[in-house]
Design a protein around this motif. Structure first.
Motif, PDB file in Angstrom:
ATOM      1  N   ASP A 172       0.826  -1.209   0.000  1.00 22.33           N
ATOM      2  CA  ASP A 172       0.000   0.000   0.000  1.00 22.33           C
ATOM      3  C   ASP A 172       0.860   1.258   0.000  1.00 22.33           C
ATOM      4  O   ASP A 172       0.548   2.230  -0.695  1.00 22.33           O
ATOM      5  N   THR A 173       1.952   1.238   0.766  1.00 24.40           N
ATOM      6  CA  THR A 173       2.853   2.382   0.813  1.00 24.40           C
ATOM      7  C   THR A 173       3.509   2.617  -0.541  1.00 24.40           C
ATOM      8  O   THR A 173       3.558   3.753  -1.026  1.00 24.40           O
TER       9      THR A 173
ATOM     10  N   ASN B  34       2.379   1.639  -3.382  1.00 23.22           N
ATOM     11  CA  ASN B  34       1.318   2.017  -4.318  1.00 23.22           C
ATOM     12  C   ASN B  34       0.922   3.485  -4.183  1.00 23.22           C
ATOM     13  O   ASN B  34       0.499   4.110  -5.150  1.00 23.22           O
ATOM     14  N   SER B  35       1.071   4.032  -2.984  1.00 23.30           N
ATOM     15  CA  SER B  35       0.658   5.426  -2.762  1.00 23.30           C
ATOM     16  C   SER B  35       1.721   6.438  -3.172  1.00 23.30           C
ATOM     17  O   SER B  35       1.448   7.625  -3.184  1.00 23.30           O
ATOM     18  N   ILE B  36       2.902   5.983  -3.510  1.00 23.51           N
ATOM     19  CA  ILE B  36       3.977   6.903  -3.926  1.00 23.51           C
ATOM     20  C   ILE B  36       3.638   7.451  -5.314  1.00 23.51           C
ATOM     21  O   ILE B  36       3.347   6.701  -6.235  1.00 23.51           O
ATOM     22  N   ARG B  37       3.677   8.776  -5.412  1.00 21.10           N
ATOM     23  CA  ARG B  37       3.383   9.443  -6.679  1.00 21.10           C
ATOM     24  C   ARG B  37       4.666  10.060  -7.212  1.00 21.10           C
ATOM     25  O   ARG B  37       5.394  10.717  -6.497  1.00 21.10           O
ATOM     26  N   PHE B  38       4.926   9.859  -8.490  1.00 22.60           N
ATOM     27  CA  PHE B  38       6.128  10.424  -9.116  1.00 22.60           C
ATOM     28  C   PHE B  38       5.768  11.628  -9.936  1.00 22.60           C
ATOM     29  O   PHE B  38       4.799  11.780 -10.532  1.00 22.60           O
TER      30      PHE B  38
END
Length: 64
Positions: free
Chosen positions: A57-58, A60-64
Motif C-alpha cells: 500500500d505504501t 502504491n501510494s507513492i506518486r512520481f
C-alpha cells in the motif's frame, strides 16, 4: 489474493535466478521453500501478510 500470488511469482523467479546463477545451491533453496511453506501455517502468517500488505500500500501510494 492477487498480491500474494504476485509476491509468490516474484520470489519464485528470484529463487530460480539465484539457483541458475550459482549464488544458491539446490539444497538450501529447498530448505528455504520448506521454511516458507511451514511458516505460512503458523500464527505469524497473519502478521506477515499484514506487514507485506502495508508495504504494498505504501509503495502504491507513492506518486512520481
Amino acid at each position: 489474493m492477487a498480491i500474494s500470488l504476485s509476491v509468490v511469482l516474484l520470489l519464485a523467479i528470484v529463487l530460480v535466478v539465484l539457483i541458475r546463477g550459482g549464488s544458491l545451491k539446490a539444497g538450501p533453496a529447498v530448505v528455504a521453500v520448506l521454511f516458507g511453506f511451514f511458516l505460512a501455517s503458523t500464527g505469524m502468517a497473519d502478521e506477515i501478510q499484514r506487514f507485506l500488505n502495508s508495504i504494498a500500500d505504501t509503495v502504491n501510494s507513492i506518486r512520481f
